[in-house]
Motif scaffolding. Sequence first.
Motif, short mmCIF file in Angstrom:
data_model
loop_
_atom_site.label_atom_id
_atom_site.label_comp_id
_atom_site.label_asym_id
_atom_site.label_seq_id
_atom_site.Cartn_x
_atom_site.Cartn_y
_atom_site.Cartn_z
N ASP A 268 2.05 4.93 0.59
CA ASP A 268 1.77 6.03 1.50
C ASP A 268 2.61 7.25 1.14
O ASP A 268 2.99 8.04 1.99
CB ASP A 268 2.01 5.62 2.96
N ALA B 21 -10.67 -2.53 -1.74
CA ALA B 21 -9.56 -3.34 -1.23
C ALA B 21 -10.08 -4.67 -0.67
O ALA B 21 -9.50 -5.73 -0.93
CB ALA B 21 -8.78 -2.58 -0.17
N VAL C 267 0.84 -7.75 4.04
CA VAL C 267 0.51 -6.35 3.76
C VAL C 267 1.66 -5.48 4.25
O VAL C 267 2.10 -5.60 5.40
CB VAL C 267 -0.81 -5.92 4.43
N VAL D 199 0.86 -1.18 0.00
CA VAL D 199 0.00 0.00 0.00
C VAL D 199 0.89 1.23 0.00
O VAL D 199 1.75 1.39 0.87
CB VAL D 199 -0.93 0.01 1.23
N THR E 188 3.54 -1.35 3.87
CA THR E 188 3.41 0.05 3.46
C THR E 188 4.71 0.42 2.76
O THR E 188 5.79 0.07 3.24
CB THR E 188 3.21 0.96 4.68
N LEU F 254 -2.32 0.55 -4.71
CA LEU F 254 -1.63 -0.56 -4.07
C LEU F 254 -1.23 -1.54 -5.16
O LEU F 254 -1.73 -1.47 -6.28
CB LEU F 254 -2.50 -1.24 -2.99
N CYS G 293 -0.76 9.53 -2.55
CA CYS G 293 -1.64 8.48 -2.04
C CYS G 293 -2.14 8.81 -0.63
O CYS G 293 -3.30 8.60 -0.30
CB CYS G 293 -0.93 7.14 -2.06
N VAL H 21 -7.36 2.54 3.41
CA VAL H 21 -7.31 1.34 2.57
C VAL H 21 -6.48 0.27 3.28
O VAL H 21 -6.91 -0.89 3.42
CB VAL H 21 -6.72 1.65 1.17
N LYS H 22 -5.31 0.67 3.77
CA LYS H 22 -4.46 -0.28 4.49
C LYS H 22 -5.15 -0.79 5.74
O LYS H 22 -5.12 -2.00 6.03
CB LYS H 22 -3.12 0.36 4.86
N SER I 163 -4.87 6.75 1.50
CA SER I 163 -4.37 5.38 1.37
C SER I 163 -4.38 4.62 2.70
O SER I 163 -4.54 3.40 2.71
CB SER I 163 -2.96 5.36 0.78
#
Length: 159
Positions: free
Chosen positions: A81, A147, A117, A79, A119, A132, A85, A93-94, A90
């Motif tokens: 950042d 997502a 996951v 993802v 960043t 992402l 974003c 979303v994460k 963003s």
Amino acid sequence: MLDQSYYRKADEIIEHYGRTAASLIPIMQDIQAEYRYLPGELLTYVAKEIGVKEAKAYSVATFYENFSFEPKGKYVIKVCDGTACHVRKSMPVKEALMKELGLSNKKHTTDDMLFTVETVSCLGACGLAPTLTVNDEVHPKMTPEKAVELLNKLRGECV
């Protein structure tokens, strides 16, 4: 203790690139591509096999952010950042991904080794923010809902 198959694969990769110090990075890249992480025990083995000091091999592996000593899931979700974003949300979303997968700031990979996951500072797709990637495939203009839909689609591919 790693299974012997790891060492056999490392030997194949070493033979492909040659037993020289200059081969260290490509060998590490291929090992990581094979296992989705760089097993420390295997890095020690490679260093010995190509005549590089173990400390040198570890300094290279820790210098480059690309290398990971932690096992990663089948799907590595990065993802972004970066500024574009981040201002386009963003982090929600994460957070949706982390919540859906039961992950935390200390736990980045699911127990079933399906998802990791992370960043990242920038994916270089600022015009598509928030963005992402899943295994380097770009997914633009994400929302928390999109997502979660993406996760469900990926889960469906595994059935």
